[in-house]
Design a protein around this motif. Structure first.
Motif, PDB file in Angstrom:
ATOM      1  N   ILE A  60       0.871  -1.192   0.000  1.00  0.00           N
ATOM      2  CA  ILE A  60       0.000   0.000   0.000  1.00  0.00           C
ATOM      3  C   ILE A  60       0.898   1.230   0.000  1.00  0.00           C
ATOM      4  CG2 ILE A  60      -1.879   1.213   1.179  1.00  0.00           C
ATOM      5  CD1 ILE A  60      -2.494  -1.473   2.599  1.00  0.00           C
ATOM      6  N   GLN A  70      16.619   8.616   1.588  1.00  0.00           N
ATOM      7  CA  GLN A  70      17.901   7.897   1.633  1.00  0.00           C
ATOM      8  C   GLN A  70      17.762   6.533   2.312  1.00  0.00           C
ATOM      9  OE1 GLN A  70      20.506  10.064   4.660  1.00  0.00           O
ATOM     10  NE2 GLN A  70      18.639  11.282   4.608  1.00  0.00           N
ATOM     11  N   GLY A 113      13.508   9.440   4.792  1.00  0.00           N
ATOM     12  CA  GLY A 113      13.060   8.267   4.047  1.00  0.00           C
ATOM     13  C   GLY A 113      13.563   8.148   2.624  1.00  0.00           C
ATOM     14  N   ARG A 120       6.832  20.825   6.793  1.00  0.00           N
ATOM     15  CA  ARG A 120       8.218  21.221   6.534  1.00  0.00           C
ATOM     16  C   ARG A 120       8.237  22.076   5.264  1.00  0.00           C
ATOM     17  NH1 ARG A 120       8.456  19.788  10.970  1.00  0.00           N
ATOM     18  NH2 ARG A 120       9.995  18.488  12.032  1.00  0.00           N
ATOM     19  N   GLY A 125      11.625  12.255   8.038  1.00  0.00           N
ATOM     20  CA  GLY A 125      12.491  13.198   7.329  1.00  0.00           C
ATOM     21  C   GLY A 125      13.727  12.588   6.705  1.00  0.00           C
ATOM     22  N   VAL A 131      -0.594  -0.701  -4.678  1.00  0.00           N
ATOM     23  CA  VAL A 131      -1.783   0.158  -4.796  1.00  0.00           C
ATOM     24  C   VAL A 131      -1.354   1.580  -4.427  1.00  0.00           C
ATOM     25  CG1 VAL A 131      -4.177   0.513  -4.093  1.00  0.00           C
ATOM     26  CG2 VAL A 131      -3.178  -1.791  -3.979  1.00  0.00           C
ATOM     27  N   SER A 135       9.245   4.224  -0.667  1.00  0.00           N
ATOM     28  CA  SER A 135       9.327   2.982   0.124  1.00  0.00           C
ATOM     29  C   SER A 135       8.685   1.820  -0.624  1.00  0.00           C
ATOM     30  CB  SER A 135       8.615   3.159   1.472  1.00  0.00           C
ATOM     31  OG  SER A 135       9.234   4.150   2.218  1.00  0.00           O
ATOM     32  N   GLY A 140       2.908   3.578  -3.371  1.00  0.00           N
ATOM     33  CA  GLY A 140       3.869   3.294  -4.447  1.00  0.00           C
ATOM     34  C   GLY A 140       4.868   4.407  -4.635  1.00  0.00           C
ATOM     35  N   ASN A 170      13.926  16.935  -0.115  1.00  0.00           N
ATOM     36  CA  ASN A 170      15.065  17.783  -0.509  1.00  0.00           C
ATOM     37  C   ASN A 170      16.196  16.934  -1.097  1.00  0.00           C
ATOM     38  OD1 ASN A 170      14.746  20.221   2.209  1.00  0.00           O
ATOM     39  ND2 ASN A 170      13.475  19.829   0.448  1.00  0.00           N
ATOM     40  N   THR A 202       7.691  11.851  -0.637  1.00  0.00           N
ATOM     41  CA  THR A 202       8.699  11.586  -1.669  1.00  0.00           C
ATOM     42  C   THR A 202       8.845  12.778  -2.616  1.00  0.00           C
ATOM     43  OG1 THR A 202       8.376   9.210  -1.538  1.00  0.00           O
ATOM     44  CG2 THR A 202       9.179  10.055  -3.639  1.00  0.00           C
ATOM     45  N   GLU A 250      -7.158   3.023  -4.202  1.00  0.00           N
ATOM     46  CA  GLU A 250      -6.887   3.271  -2.787  1.00  0.00           C
ATOM     47  C   GLU A 250      -7.394   2.106  -1.956  1.00  0.00           C
ATOM     48  OE1 GLU A 250      -8.540   6.963  -1.500  1.00  0.00           O
ATOM     49  OE2 GLU A 250      -7.736   6.751   0.544  1.00  0.00           O
ATOM     50  N   PHE A 258       9.618   7.457   8.668  1.00  0.00           N
ATOM     51  CA  PHE A 258      11.010   7.856   8.432  1.00  0.00           C
ATOM     52  C   PHE A 258      11.383   9.230   8.999  1.00  0.00           C
ATOM     53  CE2 PHE A 258      10.010   4.595   5.345  1.00  0.00           C
ATOM     54  CZ  PHE A 258      11.063   3.737   5.544  1.00  0.00           C
ATOM     55  N   MET A 305      -7.042   0.039   9.658  1.00  0.00           N
ATOM     56  CA  MET A 305      -7.894  -0.871   8.867  1.00  0.00           C
ATOM     57  C   MET A 305      -7.668  -2.317   9.293  1.00  0.00           C
ATOM     58  SD  MET A 305      -7.462   0.686   5.029  1.00  0.00           S
ATOM     59  CE  MET A 305      -7.403   2.450   4.740  1.00  0.00           C
TER      60      MET A 305
HETATM   61  C1  LIG Z   1      10.039  18.826   2.881  1.00  0.00           C
HETATM   62  C2  LIG Z   1      10.645  17.470   3.009  1.00  0.00           C
HETATM   63  C3  LIG Z   1      12.013  17.313   2.793  1.00  0.00           C
HETATM   64  C4  LIG Z   1      12.593  16.041   2.909  1.00  0.00           C
HETATM   65  N1  LIG Z   1      13.921  15.915   2.641  1.00  0.00           N
HETATM   66  C5  LIG Z   1      14.502  14.697   2.721  1.00  0.00           C
HETATM   67  C6  LIG Z   1      15.866  14.532   2.411  1.00  0.00           C
HETATM   68  O1  LIG Z   1      16.549  15.473   2.061  1.00  0.00           O
HETATM   69  N2  LIG Z   1      16.393  13.289   2.510  1.00  0.00           N
HETATM   70  C7  LIG Z   1      15.655  12.210   2.893  1.00  0.00           C
HETATM   71  O2  LIG Z   1      16.200  11.103   2.980  1.00  0.00           O
HETATM   72  N3  LIG Z   1      14.350  12.329   3.157  1.00  0.00           N
HETATM   73  C8  LIG Z   1      13.753  13.547   3.082  1.00  0.00           C
HETATM   74  N4  LIG Z   1      12.445  13.693   3.372  1.00  0.00           N
HETATM   75  C9  LIG Z   1      11.693  12.543   3.826  1.00  0.00           C
HETATM   76  C10 LIG Z   1      11.305  11.642   2.668  1.00  0.00           C
HETATM   77  O3  LIG Z   1      10.799  12.419   1.619  1.00  0.00           O
HETATM   78  C11 LIG Z   1      10.255  10.645   3.153  1.00  0.00           C
HETATM   79  O4  LIG Z   1      10.677  10.042   4.358  1.00  0.00           O
HETATM   80  C12 LIG Z   1      10.033   9.553   2.125  1.00  0.00           C
HETATM   81  O5  LIG Z   1       9.778  10.113   0.862  1.00  0.00           O
HETATM   82  C13 LIG Z   1       8.878   8.679   2.555  1.00  0.00           C
HETATM   83  O6  LIG Z   1       8.519   7.872   1.471  1.00  0.00           O
HETATM   84  P1  LIG Z   1       7.318   6.858   1.598  1.00  0.00           P
HETATM   85  O7  LIG Z   1       7.232   6.155   0.316  1.00  0.00           O
HETATM   86  O8  LIG Z   1       7.497   6.059   2.841  1.00  0.00           O
HETATM   87  O9  LIG Z   1       6.045   7.789   1.885  1.00  0.00           O
HETATM   88  P2  LIG Z   1       5.324   8.811   0.886  1.00  0.00           P
HETATM   89  O10 LIG Z   1       6.276   9.444  -0.029  1.00  0.00           O
HETATM   90  O11 LIG Z   1       4.466   9.721   1.685  1.00  0.00           O
HETATM   91  O12 LIG Z   1       4.407   7.862   0.041  1.00  0.00           O
HETATM   92  C14 LIG Z   1       3.301   7.185   0.576  1.00  0.00           C
HETATM   93  C15 LIG Z   1       2.373   6.872  -0.574  1.00  0.00           C
HETATM   94  O13 LIG Z   1       1.300   6.059  -0.104  1.00  0.00           O
HETATM   95  C16 LIG Z   1       0.134   6.408  -0.810  1.00  0.00           C
HETATM   96  N5  LIG Z   1      -1.015   5.962  -0.005  1.00  0.00           N
HETATM   97  C17 LIG Z   1      -1.319   6.331   1.271  1.00  0.00           C
HETATM   98  N6  LIG Z   1      -2.425   5.694   1.702  1.00  0.00           N
HETATM   99  C18 LIG Z   1      -2.839   4.901   0.676  1.00  0.00           C
HETATM  100  C19 LIG Z   1      -3.932   4.003   0.519  1.00  0.00           C
HETATM  101  N7  LIG Z   1      -4.832   3.788   1.502  1.00  0.00           N
HETATM  102  N8  LIG Z   1      -4.072   3.357  -0.673  1.00  0.00           N
HETATM  103  C20 LIG Z   1      -3.180   3.586  -1.684  1.00  0.00           C
HETATM  104  N9  LIG Z   1      -2.130   4.433  -1.579  1.00  0.00           N
HETATM  105  C21 LIG Z   1      -1.953   5.070  -0.416  1.00  0.00           C
HETATM  106  C22 LIG Z   1       0.233   7.929  -0.932  1.00  0.00           C
HETATM  107  O14 LIG Z   1      -0.563   8.412  -2.005  1.00  0.00           O
HETATM  108  C23 LIG Z   1       1.725   8.133  -1.153  1.00  0.00           C
HETATM  109  O15 LIG Z   1       2.064   8.254  -2.514  1.00  0.00           O
HETATM  110  C24 LIG Z   1      11.811  14.925   3.253  1.00  0.00           C
HETATM  111  C25 LIG Z   1      10.433  15.079   3.457  1.00  0.00           C
HETATM  112  C26 LIG Z   1       9.855  16.328   3.322  1.00  0.00           C
HETATM  113  C27 LIG Z   1       8.374  16.469   3.537  1.00  0.00           C
END
Ligand SMILES: Cc1cc2nc3c(=O)[nH]c(=O)nc-3n(C[C@H](O)[C@H](O)[C@H](O)COP(=O)(O)OP(=O)(O)OC[C@H]3O[C@@H](n4cnc5c(N)ncnc54)[C@H](O)[C@@H]3O)c2cc1C
Length: 407
Positions: free
Chosen positions: A20, A364, A362, A245, A360, A46, A25, A22, A61, A57, A191, A358, A232
């Motif tokens: 869940i 990397q 995630g 941020r 901030g 999904v 992570s 894409g 930065n 994502t 979703e 993560f 859920m």
């Molecule tokens: C301003 C800012 C700056 C950052 N800078 C850095 C940096 O310099 N270096 C670094 O390492 N990290 C940085 N980060 C952190 C990093 O961006 C995140 O930790 C990382 O992108 C998390 O990725 P993710 O895939 O876990 O989550 P997300 O990118 O939030 O993705 C989660 C996905 O799940 C989907 N989703 C949620 N619920 C459902 C559902 N029920 N059904 C289907 N889809 C769903 C969402 O649509 C979303 O696309 C920063 C974050 C921010 C906000």
């Protein structure tokens, strides 16, 4: 970031793995699954918004560092650096894979107190013992190395320019996603809205369009929506919330003569080189750093005028001519328990995996954490890097693994 047109429905009614989310992570898990020897199962990702427009994502930065305060995060960062450096070769040296290497300008943590210097020194010792290139600098050395920085108020700094700086995190996600799809992973634009559990298993999920899918393994990679997704399955204690941020891109009349490392000012404002004539700067809110609604992407404060411009024009006097060319506000998926990722199985629901929290870092951490979750699913154990310190069990057991070095 391209906006791929995924189908909205699935091709089957059962998957070995449903992920869940894409973004970085989820796509890293999918990519590592298809690359994991011995795995030939079906995988569905999904994603409610394939443009990733509001994901963490997209807001990232795109920086990577080894200057963490916990061993596990340093090791995760070291894998990230290796992963990015070898990115092309992992795709069979496909000349189309446009992921440039790390821009090694490093992170420069500025300290304005003896107390913070002691913390930096302690962290530097841990980082060095694990092979990171971090070293301490006196304020005079900072001035020597970066003459354009104001250093009058500084006590010291720590700097690492080995495998630390920024990288093309979005390009990495895009290519992991493409290659996962080319290797049989299904991505859909939909979703997950409901789960059916039976004792210690999630049996099936329901999608927004009413479609029901039975699952063998389910992975929560839902970013700021991770807590909502967990409920859920009846998991109500995931300590993850959205935190504001801010990021601004600015240009100046006269660029600095050399790259500006990701410089962390004692105020919490951090800035770095972006393009040849422009710079990136980010910061947490001016007011209290509290949970915000996951739908709220408004600029709630005058951060540029009140916080950022005064800080950057003082720290780098040449930045008095700064003009904003772009800005965005994104959400950290902030783990309020200990500011660290939560990786692996739930303790009671035996087919529910986490790759969340993560706080901030995630972008990397996606390579190592995606690999770890893939290994757990395929082999039932971590094979490369033991991430059990980041397991979910620490939450109900009240054992935080606090990461102090959160920016
Ligand atoms: C301003 C800012 C700056 C950052 N800078 C850095 C940096 O310099 N270096 C670094 O390492 N990290 C940085 N980060 C952190 C990093 O961006 C995140 O930790 C990382 O992108 C998390 O990725 P993710 O895939 O876990 O989550 P997300 O990118 O939030 O993705 C989660 C996905 O799940 C989907 N989703 C949620 N619920 C459902 C559902 N029920 N059904 C289907 N889809 C769903 C969402 O649509 C979303 O696309 C920063 C974050 C921010 C906000």
């Amino acid at each position: 970031m391209p906006n791929p047109q995924f189908p909205t429905t699935t091709s089957r009614d059962h998957y070995d793995v449903v992920i869940i989310g894409g973004a970085t992570s989820g796509s890293s898990i999918a990519w590592h699954l298809v690359n994991e020897k011995g795995f030939s199962g079906s995988v569905l990702v999904v994603e409610r918004d394939p443009s990733l427009q509001l994901s963490a994502t997209k807001a990232s930065n795109n920086c990577m560092r080894q200057q963490f305060a916990t061993q596990i995060n340093i090791e995760i960062a070291q894998y990230a650096a290796e992963f990015v450096k070898k990115f092309g070769s992992q795709f069979g040296d496909d000349p189309c894979v446009p992921v440039p290497p790390i821009r090694n300008f490093g992170y420069l943590y500025l300290s304005d107190s003896k107390r913070f210097t002691e913390i930096l020194q302690k962290d530097q010792q841990l980082q060095s013992s694990l092979g990171a290139g971090t070293h301490m600098l006196s304020a005079d050395k900072v001035k020597c190395q970066y003459p354009f920085l104001l250093t009058d108020d500084l006590d010291s700094a720590s700097l690492n320019t080995k495998d630390e700086g920024c990288f093309n995190a979005i390009g990495m996600v895009d290519w992991m996603r493409k290659f996962a799809i080319n290797n049989g992973v299904e991505y859909i634009n939909n979703e997950v809205v409901e789960m059916v559990t039976n004792g210690d298993q999630v049996e099936s999920i329901k999608l927004r369009n009413g479609e029901k899918i039975s699952v063998q393994n389910i992975v929560n990679a839902a970013g700021t929506r991770a807590a909502q997704v967990s409920t859920m399955a009846g998991i109500n204690d995931l300590p993850i919330e959205a935190r504001r941020r801010y990021t601004f891109i600015f240009s100046v009349d006269e660029p600095l003569p050399q790259d500006l490392p990701l410089t962390i000012d004692p105020t919490g404002v951090h800035l770095r080189s972006y393009g040849p004539r422009d710079y990136l700067v980010g910061c947490p809110p001016i007011g209290p750093d509290i949970a915000v609604n996951i739908e709220d992407f408004s600029f709630a404060e005058n951060v540029w005028e009140e916080k950022i411009f005064p800080t950057i024009s003082r720290r780098v006097p040449k930045f008095r001519t700064a003009r904003v060319t772009d800005s965005w506000m994104g959400h950290y998926e902030f783990n309020t328990f200990d500011h660290n990722a939560i990786i692996g199985l739930h303790t009671a629901i035996k087919n529910f995996y986490f790759c969340v929290g993560f706080s901030g870092h995630g972008s990397q951490q996606a390579p190592a954490c995606g690999r770890a979750v893939a290994e757990l699913i395929v082999h039932g154990a971590f094979k490369s890097l033991d991430l059990s310190a980041l397991s979910y069990s620490r939450i109900p057991e009240g054992r935080p693994l606090t990461e102090r070095a959160v920016i």
